[in-house]
Design an enzyme around this catalytic site. Sequence first.
Site, short mmCIF file in Angstrom:
data_model
loop_
_atom_site.label_atom_id
_atom_site.label_comp_id
_atom_site.label_asym_id
_atom_site.label_seq_id
_atom_site.Cartn_x
_atom_site.Cartn_y
_atom_site.Cartn_z
N HIS A 90 0.82 -1.21 0.00
CA HIS A 90 0.00 0.00 0.00
C HIS A 90 0.86 1.27 0.00
O HIS A 90 0.44 2.32 -0.47
CB HIS A 90 -0.90 0.05 1.25
CG HIS A 90 -1.76 -1.15 1.41
ND1 HIS A 90 -2.72 -1.50 0.50
CD2 HIS A 90 -1.79 -2.11 2.38
CE1 HIS A 90 -3.33 -2.62 0.91
NE2 HIS A 90 -2.78 -3.01 2.04
N HIS A 115 5.53 6.94 6.52
CA HIS A 115 5.22 6.40 5.18
C HIS A 115 4.78 7.53 4.27
O HIS A 115 4.59 8.66 4.72
CB HIS A 115 4.13 5.33 5.28
CG HIS A 115 2.85 5.86 5.85
ND1 HIS A 115 2.53 5.76 7.19
CD2 HIS A 115 1.83 6.55 5.28
CE1 HIS A 115 1.36 6.36 7.39
NE2 HIS A 115 0.91 6.84 6.25
N HIS A 117 2.37 8.96 0.71
CA HIS A 117 1.24 8.81 -0.21
C HIS A 117 1.58 9.61 -1.46
O HIS A 117 2.16 10.69 -1.36
CB HIS A 117 -0.04 9.34 0.43
CG HIS A 117 -0.43 8.60 1.68
ND1 HIS A 117 -1.23 7.48 1.67
CD2 HIS A 117 -0.10 8.82 2.97
CE1 HIS A 117 -1.39 7.05 2.91
NE2 HIS A 117 -0.71 7.84 3.73
N GLU A 129 -2.87 13.59 0.49
CA GLU A 129 -4.17 13.23 1.05
C GLU A 129 -4.91 14.47 1.52
O GLU A 129 -6.04 14.71 1.13
CB GLU A 129 -3.98 12.22 2.19
CG GLU A 129 -3.34 10.94 1.69
CD GLU A 129 -3.75 9.72 2.49
OE1 GLU A 129 -3.42 9.68 3.68
OE2 GLU A 129 -4.41 8.84 1.91
N HIS A 142 3.73 11.03 6.18
CA HIS A 142 3.08 10.90 7.49
C HIS A 142 4.05 10.29 8.49
O HIS A 142 4.60 9.22 8.23
CB HIS A 142 1.83 10.00 7.38
CG HIS A 142 0.69 10.66 6.66
ND1 HIS A 142 -0.36 9.95 6.12
CD2 HIS A 142 0.45 11.98 6.40
CE1 HIS A 142 -1.20 10.81 5.56
NE2 HIS A 142 -0.74 12.04 5.71
N THR A 224 -5.84 7.06 7.61
CA THR A 224 -6.37 7.28 6.25
C THR A 224 -6.45 5.97 5.46
O THR A 224 -6.78 5.99 4.28
CB THR A 224 -5.53 8.30 5.47
OG1 THR A 224 -4.21 7.77 5.30
CG2 THR A 224 -5.45 9.63 6.22
#
Length: 394
Positions: A90, A115, A117, A129, A142, A224
Site C-alpha cells: 500500500h 510512510h 502517499h 491526502e 506521514h 487514512t
Amino acid sequence: MDSLGLFILLMLLCFQWTTAPAGKEATWTYTGLVGQSEWSQYFPECAGTSQSPVDVVTTQTKYDPSLLPLTPLGYSQHGNKPFSLYNNGHTVVIKLPEWMGLGGLPWLYTAVQMHLHWGSGGPSHGGAEHTINGQSADAELHVVHYNSELYPDMSTAMMQSDGLAVLGILIVTGEETNTAFNNILNYLSRIRHADQKVFIPAFDIQSLLPKDLGRYYRYNGSLTTPPCYQSVIWTLFNERVQISQTQLLKLETILYSSKSEESDRMLLQDNYRATQLLNHRVVFASFSAESGKELSSGEVTAIVIGVMCGCVGLAVIIRFIVKTIRFFTLLHRESVVVNSSTSSWDVLPSNRPAPMLRMKEPEKGKEKKQDMALKSTSEAEKKEEPSPSPQTEP
Ligand SMILES: *[C@@H]1O[C@H](CO)[C@@H](O)[C@H](O)[C@H]1NC(C)=O
C-alpha cells in the site's frame, strides 16, 4: 479425550470460517473491487464522522494561540542502527526507533513509523491526502506516533481517541533536489515488490520536515487507511517541502503493489484517500491567517494599484462633497441676504459667527474649533433664533 479432540477440531474450523472474511484486510485497495468506497463494508469505522484526510478551508479554521510549535524529540539522533524500509503493498514504510518522539502535545507521543502517499501523473496531478483550500500537493509524508504515556503499545493506542499523533507534511515539486528524501528514494529499487524489505543507513528524520514547525493545522481525525480508526490527533504543517521532478517520478514509478511471485505486475500508484467530510469538527490553526499570508509580488502589485485607485476615488468624492457644501452654503447665504430685506433681524448673527460661540462654550470648543468654524454660519443662526432679541432691528 476423543470428544475434546473433536471439539478443538470444530473450534479450529469455526475460527477458520470466521476469520476467512478478515483475510480481505490484506486485499483492500484504492480503486477496484475493495476500493475506497467499499472500505466501510469491511471496516465499519471508515464510514465514521471524524475521518481523514480533510480539505482545510483556511477561512474556516479557528486560530488557537495556545498551539505552540511542535518539538520533534530525538529525530536527529538516529544512532547508527539501520532503519528498515518496507513495501507493504500500500505504501513504503520506514520503521522509527522508539527513542524518537513528539513534544508539545498534552501527552508524550513515541514515534512508530513513517510512510508516504503519492499519485501517478507527475507534478500538479495530486497525490497528497490533505488538501488546503481544495488545492492538492504532489505527495504527503506521514510520521506516526502513539501515546506512550497512556498506552503500552501502538496496537492498543490506535483504538483510543487520543491514541495517535500523526504529522502530515505536504510535498510539492520544484527545481531543486531534496537530498534528505534521497535517503529513502535511493533504496526504493531494492523493494520494488510488495512484502520486500531492506535495511538502509540511518539518517536525520528532521531533515524531511519543513523548517517552520510553528505554523500548522490541528484537528481530530483518523487513520487514512483501513481500519480507519478515529484515533489520530492530526498536525498538518502550513509549510510544504519541495522535491525535484525526478524524485517525484521515482516515487511514482518504482514500486509495485503486487508481490514478486505474482505474474501481473501492478504499479503502486495513487495510494491516497479522497478527502472526507469535516462534519461537526473544527480545524484549528496555530497561526492567524492574516499575518500568516506571504504575499506574492503579483498580489503586492494588485494591492498597491488597488489602494492608489481607492485614494484617487476618495479624493474625487471628497472634492465633490466639499464643492457641493460650498455651493449650498453660498446659496443659503444669498437667500439670507435676500430675506434680510424683509425680516432682517436674523442677518446679524450670521455676520459675527465663531467668536460668539467660543465664548458661550469655552470647555467643549477646543477640539471642535475647526468644525465649529465651518458650521458656525448656519448653527449660529439656529441657536440665535429662539433667543428673543428683536431690539436689534435696525
Ligand atoms: C479532540 O477531541 C477531544 C475530545 O475527544 C477534545 O478535547 C479536543 O479539543 C479535540 N481537539 C481538536 C483539535 O479538535
